[in-house]
Design a protein around this motif. Structure first.
Motif, PDB file in Angstrom:
ATOM      1  N   ASP A  78       7.581  18.748  20.100  1.00 35.99           N
ATOM      2  CA  ASP A  78       8.974  19.007  20.463  1.00 35.99           C
ATOM      3  C   ASP A  78       9.959  18.385  19.485  1.00 35.99           C
ATOM      4  N   LEU A  79       9.485  17.519  18.608  1.00 32.53           N
ATOM      5  CA  LEU A  79      10.384  16.813  17.688  1.00 32.53           C
ATOM      6  C   LEU A  79      10.468  17.480  16.322  1.00 32.53           C
ATOM      7  N   TYR A  80       9.649  18.494  16.091  1.00 34.86           N
ATOM      8  CA  TYR A  80       9.586  19.072  14.755  1.00 34.86           C
ATOM      9  C   TYR A  80      10.937  19.599  14.275  1.00 34.86           C
ATOM     10  N   GLU A  81      11.726  20.144  15.192  1.00 40.24           N
ATOM     11  CA  GLU A  81      13.023  20.711  14.809  1.00 40.24           C
ATOM     12  C   GLU A  81      14.188  19.859  15.322  1.00 40.24           C
ATOM     13  N   GLU A  82      13.896  18.653  15.738  1.00 34.19           N
ATOM     14  CA  GLU A  82      14.924  17.755  16.269  1.00 34.19           C
ATOM     15  C   GLU A  82      15.911  17.350  15.174  1.00 34.19           C
ATOM     16  N   LYS A  83      17.196  17.484  15.481  1.00 35.52           N
ATOM     17  CA  LYS A  83      18.233  17.012  14.558  1.00 35.52           C
ATOM     18  C   LYS A  83      18.533  15.553  14.880  1.00 35.52           C
ATOM     19  N   ILE A  84      18.323  14.690  13.889  1.00 36.90           N
ATOM     20  CA  ILE A  84      18.408  13.249  14.100  1.00 36.90           C
ATOM     21  C   ILE A  84      19.582  12.690  13.306  1.00 36.90           C
ATOM     22  N   SER A  85      20.494  12.026  14.009  1.00 40.41           N
ATOM     23  CA  SER A  85      21.660  11.452  13.342  1.00 40.41           C
ATOM     24  C   SER A  85      21.253  10.265  12.475  1.00 40.41           C
ATOM     25  N   LYS A  86      22.132   9.903  11.555  1.00 37.48           N
ATOM     26  CA  LYS A  86      21.862   8.765  10.685  1.00 37.48           C
ATOM     27  C   LYS A  86      21.765   7.470  11.495  1.00 37.48           C
ATOM     28  N   LYS A  87      22.603   7.351  12.527  1.00 43.75           N
ATOM     29  CA  LYS A  87      22.581   6.158  13.376  1.00 43.75           C
ATOM     30  C   LYS A  87      21.233   6.029  14.102  1.00 43.75           C
ATOM     31  N   THR A  88      20.791   7.124  14.700  1.00 41.45           N
ATOM     32  CA  THR A  88      19.518   7.117  15.427  1.00 41.45           C
ATOM     33  C   THR A  88      18.354   6.852  14.478  1.00 41.45           C
ATOM     34  N   SER A  89      18.396   7.480  13.320  1.00 40.29           N
ATOM     35  CA  SER A  89      17.339   7.297  12.331  1.00 40.29           C
ATOM     36  C   SER A  89      17.228   5.837  11.911  1.00 40.29           C
ATOM     37  N   SER A  90      18.360   5.212  11.663  1.00 41.82           N
ATOM     38  CA  SER A  90      18.372   3.805  11.247  1.00 41.82           C
ATOM     39  C   SER A  90      17.860   2.899  12.359  1.00 41.82           C
ATOM     40  N   LEU A  91      18.268   3.175  13.593  1.00 38.77           N
ATOM     41  CA  LEU A  91      17.819   2.369  14.738  1.00 38.77           C
ATOM     42  C   LEU A  91      16.302   2.438  14.909  1.00 38.77           C
ATOM     43  N   ILE A  92      15.770   3.646  14.895  1.00 33.96           N
ATOM     44  CA  ILE A  92      14.325   3.819  15.091  1.00 33.96           C
ATOM     45  C   ILE A  92      13.541   3.144  13.962  1.00 33.96           C
ATOM     46  N   SER A  93      13.970   3.365  12.731  1.00 33.67           N
ATOM     47  CA  SER A  93      13.266   2.789  11.587  1.00 33.67           C
ATOM     48  C   SER A  93      13.252   1.267  11.653  1.00 33.67           C
ATOM     49  N   ASN A  94      14.406   0.676  11.929  1.00 33.66           N
ATOM     50  CA  ASN A  94      14.493  -0.789  11.993  1.00 33.66           C
ATOM     51  C   ASN A  94      13.736  -1.353  13.191  1.00 33.66           C
ATOM     52  N   TYR A  95      13.786  -0.645  14.311  1.00 28.32           N
ATOM     53  CA  TYR A  95      13.092  -1.083  15.519  1.00 28.32           C
ATOM     54  C   TYR A  95      11.578  -1.129  15.288  1.00 28.32           C
ATOM     55  N   LEU A  96      11.025  -0.048  14.759  1.00 32.22           N
ATOM     56  CA  LEU A  96       9.575   0.019  14.562  1.00 32.22           C
ATOM     57  C   LEU A  96       9.108  -0.961  13.485  1.00 32.22           C
ATOM     58  N   TRP A  97       9.871  -1.056  12.396  1.00 34.79           N
ATOM     59  CA  TRP A  97       9.436  -1.964  11.340  1.00 34.79           C
ATOM     60  C   TRP A  97       9.544  -3.427  11.774  1.00 34.79           C
TER      61      TRP A  97
END
Length: 228
Positions: A185-204
Motif C-alpha cells: 500500500d506504500l508503493y505509491e504513497e506521497k511522502i512529505s519532506k517533514k514525514t520523510s525526515s521524521l521517519i529516517s531520524n526515528y529509525l536511525w
C-alpha cells in the motif's frame, strides 16, 4: 562438512596476489567469511562472483576451527541491474550491505532476515518503487528480526530521545505499515519532506541505540541526506 547454500556478498577485498576474502550472508549458516583461492587468476577468475551485491550459490567446506572457509564452487543466481545503474539506489543498497555485515554474528543463521534482505534488494531494483520505502522497510525488519521491534505507542527508551512521531500521523501510519510487512500500500504513497525526515531520524536513532558499532559507518551520512 560440505555446505551448499545461496548467499549475498556483503563485502570483499583482495588477499595476496591472486586470492580474495569475502563476507557473505548465507541462507543456511548466516554470516560467513570465505577465502577464494585463485579468485583473480587469469585461468579461472572468480572475482566477479564475489563483488558486493552478488547473489550466488556457493559450495564450501565448513570447518569449525577456521575463521575463513574455503570455497570450492560458485554460480550466479541473480543480478540486480537496475540497482547498479542508479546512484541513489546503489548508495542505499551498499549501506544495507554494510549495516548487515556489521550487525550479524558469524555462523548464526537468520533465514527470515535473509529472505527479507532479498526482498529489500528486489524492491530497490524495481524502478516503480520509492527507494526510501525499501530502505525503511529494511531498517524495520532489522530491528524486528534481531529482537528490537519498535513500540510506536510507547517509544521511550532509557537515555534516548527520539523524534516525536506522535505529532505526525502520517509517520505513524507509514511506520506501522512497514513493521507489519504489508508494504504494498506504500508503493505509491506521497511522502512529505517533514514525514520523510521524521521517519529516517526515528529509525536511525533506534538502530544506533541498539547497535552502537553503526554510529560511525561511512555510507550513512550520504544516505541520510538522500532520505531526508
Amino acid at each position: 562438512m560440505v555446505i551448499d547454500t545461496p548467499a549475498v556478498v556483503l563485502k570483499s577485498f583482495s588477499y595476496g596476489e591472486t586470492s580474495m576474502i569475502a563476507h557473505c550472508f548465507s541462507k543456511k549458516n548466516g554470516k560467513i567469511n570465505l577465502i577464494i583461492k585463485g579468485a583473480k587468476s587469469k585461468k579461472s577468475p572468480k572475482s566477479p562472483y564475489f563483488q558486493p551485491l552478488s547473489y550466488i550459490d556457493i559450495i564450501y567446506n565448513h570447518k569449525l576451527n577456521r575463521d575463513l572457509q574455503t570455497v570450492s564452487k560458485v554460480n550466479f543466481r541473480r543480478h540486480w541491474l537496475n540497482i547498479t545503474e542508479d546512484l541513489y539506489r546503489v548508495s542505499l543498497a551498499m549501506t544495507v550491505l554494510e549495516i548487515t555485515n556489521k550487525v550479524l554474528s558469524e555462523n548464526d543463521p537468520h533465514p527470515v532476515f535473509f529472505k527479507t534482505l532479498l526482498r529489500v534488494l528486489e524492491l530497490l531494483n524495481n524502478k516503480l518503487i520509492n527507494p526510501k520505502i525499501a530502505f525503511w522497510f529494511y531498517e524495520c525488519a532489522l530491528l524486528s528480526n534481531l529482537g528490537f521491534q519498535p513500540n510506536l505507542e510507547n517509544p521511550d527508551l532509557p537515555g534516548l530521545v527520539l523524534p516525536d512521531i506522535q505529532k505526525d500521523p502520517s509517520s505513524i501510519i507509514i511506520l506501522a505499515t512497514l513493521l507489519s510487512g504489508n508494504i504494498d500500500d506504500l508503493y505509491e504513497e506521497k511522502i512529505s519532506k517533514k514525514t520523510s525526515s521524521l521517519i529516517s531520524n526515528y529509525l536511525w536513532s533506534l538502530i544506533t541505540y541498539h547497535f552502537e558499532n553503526l554510529i560511525n559507518i561511512k555510507s550513512v551520512s550520504v544516505v541520510k541526506k538522500l532520505l531526508s
